[in-house]
Design a protein around this motif. Structure first.
Motif, PDB file in Angstrom:
ATOM      1  N   SER A 115       2.294   1.760  -3.364  1.00 52.74           N
ATOM      2  CA  SER A 115       1.282   2.250  -4.322  1.00 52.74           C
ATOM      3  C   SER A 115       0.998   3.729  -4.098  1.00 52.74           C
ATOM      4  CB  SER A 115      -0.025   1.470  -4.163  1.00 52.74           C
ATOM      5  OG  SER A 115       0.244   0.097  -4.174  1.00 52.74           O
ATOM      6  N   TYR A 116       0.830   4.086  -2.831  1.00 49.90           N
ATOM      7  CA  TYR A 116       0.524   5.502  -2.547  1.00 49.90           C
ATOM      8  C   TYR A 116       1.675   6.412  -2.959  1.00 49.90           C
ATOM      9  CZ  TYR A 116      -3.833   4.582  -0.065  1.00 49.90           C
ATOM     10  OH  TYR A 116      -5.104   4.231   0.231  1.00 49.90           O
TER      11      TYR A 116
ATOM     12  N   ARG B 260       0.827  -1.215   0.000  1.00 47.47           N
ATOM     13  CA  ARG B 260       0.000   0.000   0.000  1.00 47.47           C
ATOM     14  C   ARG B 260       0.861   1.264   0.000  1.00 47.47           C
ATOM     15  NH1 ARG B 260      -4.648  -2.119   4.185  1.00 47.47           N
ATOM     16  NH2 ARG B 260      -6.044  -2.914   2.589  1.00 47.47           N
TER      17      ARG B 260
ATOM     18  N   VAL C  19      -0.691  11.977  -8.475  1.00 52.43           N
ATOM     19  CA  VAL C  19      -2.062  11.850  -9.011  1.00 52.43           C
ATOM     20  C   VAL C  19      -3.070  12.035  -7.877  1.00 52.43           C
ATOM     21  CG1 VAL C  19      -3.602  10.403 -10.378  1.00 52.43           C
ATOM     22  CG2 VAL C  19      -1.145  10.159 -10.642  1.00 52.43           C
ATOM     23  N   PHE C  20      -2.782  11.477  -6.702  1.00 50.33           N
ATOM     24  CA  PHE C  20      -3.687  11.648  -5.556  1.00 50.33           C
ATOM     25  C   PHE C  20      -3.808  13.124  -5.178  1.00 50.33           C
ATOM     26  CE2 PHE C  20      -3.198   7.059  -4.456  1.00 50.33           C
ATOM     27  CZ  PHE C  20      -4.552   6.778  -4.338  1.00 50.33           C
TER      28      PHE C  20
ATOM     29  N   PHE D 277       1.667   6.778  -6.763  1.00 48.12           N
ATOM     30  CA  PHE D 277       0.576   7.605  -7.313  1.00 48.12           C
ATOM     31  C   PHE D 277       0.342   8.898  -6.526  1.00 48.12           C
ATOM     32  CE2 PHE D 277      -0.363   3.382  -8.964  1.00 48.12           C
ATOM     33  CZ  PHE D 277      -0.643   3.656 -10.304  1.00 48.12           C
TER      34      PHE D 277
ATOM     35  N   PHE E  80      -8.598  18.638  -7.336  1.00 48.71           N
ATOM     36  CA  PHE E  80      -9.754  18.701  -8.237  1.00 48.71           C
ATOM     37  C   PHE E  80     -11.065  18.460  -7.480  1.00 48.71           C
ATOM     38  CE2 PHE E  80     -12.749  16.568 -11.122  1.00 48.71           C
ATOM     39  CZ  PHE E  80     -12.863  17.521 -12.102  1.00 48.71           C
ATOM     40  N   SER E  81     -11.038  17.437  -6.611  1.00 44.78           N
ATOM     41  CA  SER E  81     -12.245  17.110  -5.834  1.00 44.78           C
ATOM     42  C   SER E  81     -12.619  18.265  -4.915  1.00 44.78           C
ATOM     43  CB  SER E  81     -12.007  15.853  -4.999  1.00 44.78           C
ATOM     44  OG  SER E  81     -11.762  14.772  -5.839  1.00 44.78           O
ATOM     45  N   ASP E  82     -11.586  18.848  -4.291  1.00 41.66           N
ATOM     46  CA  ASP E  82     -11.861  19.992  -3.414  1.00 41.66           C
ATOM     47  C   ASP E  82     -12.491  21.150  -4.189  1.00 41.66           C
ATOM     48  OD1 ASP E  82     -10.965  18.704  -1.220  1.00 41.66           O
ATOM     49  OD2 ASP E  82      -8.959  19.595  -1.223  1.00 41.66           O
TER      50      ASP E  82
ATOM     51  N   SER F 216      -5.861  14.833  -7.776  1.00 42.09           N
ATOM     52  CA  SER F 216      -7.283  14.470  -7.664  1.00 42.09           C
ATOM     53  C   SER F 216      -7.911  15.110  -6.434  1.00 42.09           C
ATOM     54  CB  SER F 216      -7.452  12.959  -7.610  1.00 42.09           C
ATOM     55  OG  SER F 216      -7.073  12.470  -6.356  1.00 42.09           O
ATOM     56  N   ASP F 217      -7.136  15.191  -5.338  1.00 37.13           N
ATOM     57  CA  ASP F 217      -7.650  15.847  -4.131  1.00 37.13           C
ATOM     58  C   ASP F 217      -7.961  17.315  -4.408  1.00 37.13           C
ATOM     59  OD1 ASP F 217      -7.718  13.706  -2.544  1.00 37.13           O
ATOM     60  OD2 ASP F 217      -5.875  14.135  -1.419  1.00 37.13           O
TER      61      ASP F 217
ATOM     62  N   CYS G  50     -14.201  20.890  -6.985  1.00 37.82           N
ATOM     63  CA  CYS G  50     -15.567  20.513  -7.366  1.00 37.82           C
ATOM     64  C   CYS G  50     -16.508  20.672  -6.182  1.00 37.82           C
ATOM     65  CB  CYS G  50     -15.620  19.064  -7.850  1.00 37.82           C
ATOM     66  SG  CYS G  50     -14.995  18.881  -9.506  1.00 37.82           S
ATOM     67  N   THR G  51     -16.068  20.147  -5.026  1.00 33.97           N
ATOM     68  CA  THR G  51     -16.903  20.242  -3.826  1.00 33.97           C
ATOM     69  C   THR G  51     -17.103  21.706  -3.448  1.00 33.97           C
ATOM     70  OG1 THR G  51     -15.746  18.254  -3.148  1.00 33.97           O
ATOM     71  CG2 THR G  51     -17.216  19.219  -1.537  1.00 33.97           C
TER      72      THR G  51
END
Lengths: 267, 170
Positions: free
Chosen positions: A34-35, A31, A41-42, A38, A48-50, A45-46, A52-53
């Motif tokens: 993997s983290y 794990r 990318v995480f 990536f 981007f998500s923030d 994405s965080d 969007c939210t």
């Protein structure tokens, strides 16, 4: 699915469970690797998500604010109307407060009336009030305000009456000068100022003297304030003096008046 | 060489994995988040190939296990078990009916959720569940099913580039 494949899949499905039981640290290593791999990318994405939210929350907030603004605007309009109404009520109460001393007089009963119509004719200085014969208003009754004399009732209908102002050309009132006690006849001329005629040549009236009703003629009681002397002069015939009198009442702003009814004797 | 359909399926799987792992938060409603992997497995089982659905579930479950902090292996096994159930179900139901697709997704999601919980309960040394676990699992499954009704059709169009479902009836 063939049995061999099913067994293989089952083994594959159970394998991670076995690994996590047998080699406790191995899953964590996988794990973490993997983290770490990536991580960018995480992070992206965080972000981007923030965004969007945040955008969603902002849109929601904006819509709420917009709706609330509309509601408050409507409420503000209602309150503005209410404030205007209350201001009007307040002014009315202030005006009516001045009428109280007259309403409490014992010798005469006063009838409060509102002016509902004002003559639009250039030649007439009259108005219609909302009280008539039904309310006890009769022809010739004095009409006053706290400031002074307005005129008299010219005619009375059932529920309304016509008031002739002092400024009307047909108005004649017997008056006297409060200070010098000189008598004269006050006539309307259809203008703002009134003319006091037939003053004795020996009269000592002067500018600024107060004119009140004399009580003669039987229409107006004695002592009602009428106006102030603005100018004194000699009549063209040379036999009398005359004076220009400015009335205390602002006829153009009249809204309420009192009809002054004499109480019957013994009451 | 992969066929055109298989190539599209692989690309779609990669896009879905990427979206679920990195941008899944966008679809969150409060604490509830739909499981796009589950929808994809139902889609795979109903539209592409019923027999290979457990293998896809195995892969997706493993990916989820790697990128989550839960008990390692629980996702893989629960996905696999649920996919076996779906694989059997897809033989007996009308696969083109979107209501059945939605209902299947709901059952699949609920089943996978509970199997996962059961595995964690049996294997984990200190299992912890939210207090309103059953209610959350129900809402999670419902949200996934609602999304599945819309998504399966969309995925199908991506694979076949047409809205017709004649290939299923053929």
């Amino acid at each position: 699915m063939r049995p061999k494949a099913l067994v293989l899949f089952l083994v594959l499905a159970v394998l991670p469970l076995v690994i996590s039981k047998v080699a406790v640290g191995f899953p964590e290593t996988v794990r973490v690797f993997s983290y770490q791999t990536f991580k960018p990318v995480f992070q992206a994405s965080d972000f981007f998500s923030d965004q969007c939210t945040g955008l969603f929350a902002q849109t929601k907030s904006f819509l709420f604010t917009y709706r609330q603004n509309k509601e408050l605007q409507a409420r503000l309009n209602e309150l503005e109307i209410e404030v205007a109404r209350l201001k009007e009520e307040n002014k009315k109460i202030q005006r009516l407060g001045k009428f109280l001393p007259y309403l409490e007089q014992k010798s005469r009963s006063s009838l409060y009336a509102q002016i509902i119509f004002r003559s639009i004719s250039f030649w007439e200085q009259t108005a219609v009030i909302d009280k008539g014969a039904r309310h006890g208003v009769g022809k010739g009754m004095p009409v006053i305000t706290p400031e002074g004399l307005v005129g008299k009732v010219g005619s009375a209908g059932n529920s309304s009456a016509n008031v002739i102002f002092l400024t009307d050309a047909s108005s004649r009132t017997s008056v006297l000068v409060q200070e010098s006690r000189d008598i004269g006849l006050l006539c309307g001329e259809g203008k703002k100022l009134l003319r006091m005629s037939y003053i004795d040549l020996s009269a000592t009236l002067k500018i600024g003297d107060t004119i009140v009703t004399s009580g003669m003629g039987g229409v107006y009681p004695k002592g009602i304030p009428v106006g102030k002397v603005e100018m004194v002069g000699k009549d063209p015939d040379g036999l009398h003096l005359y004076a220009q009198v400015k009335p205390f009442v602002a006829f153009s702003k009249l809204e309420e008046v009192l009809c002054w009814v004499k109480k019957p004797e013994g009451r | 060489m992969l066929g055109q359909k298989a190539r599209r399926a692989v690309i779609l799987s990669l896009v879905l994995i990427f979206f679920e792992l990195f941008f899944g938060r966008v679809l969150e409603l409060g604490m509830i988040r739909p499981d796009l992997f589950l929808i994809y497995i139902v889609f795979w089982s109903f539209v592409i190939d019923r027999r290979s659905a457990p293998l896809v579930a195995l892969l997706l479950g493993f990916v989820r296990d790697v990128f989550s902090s839960g008990f390692f292996g629980a996702e893989t096994f629960s996905y696999f078990a649920a996919a076996c159930l779906i694989s059997m179900l897809s033989l007996k139901v009308e696969r083109t009916n979107i209501l059945i697709q939605g209902a299947t997704s709901f059952i699949f999601a609920l089943f996978q959720f509970w199997i996962y919980a059961l595995i964690v309960l049996l294997c984990s040394p200190s299992p912890e569940f939210p207090r309103n676990f059953f209610w959350l699992s129900f809402l999670h499954s419902l949200y996934t099913a609602f999304l599945a009704v819309w998504m399966i059709g969309a995925l199908e169009r991506c694979i076949y580039f047409r809205s017709s479902r004649a290939h299923l009836l053929a």
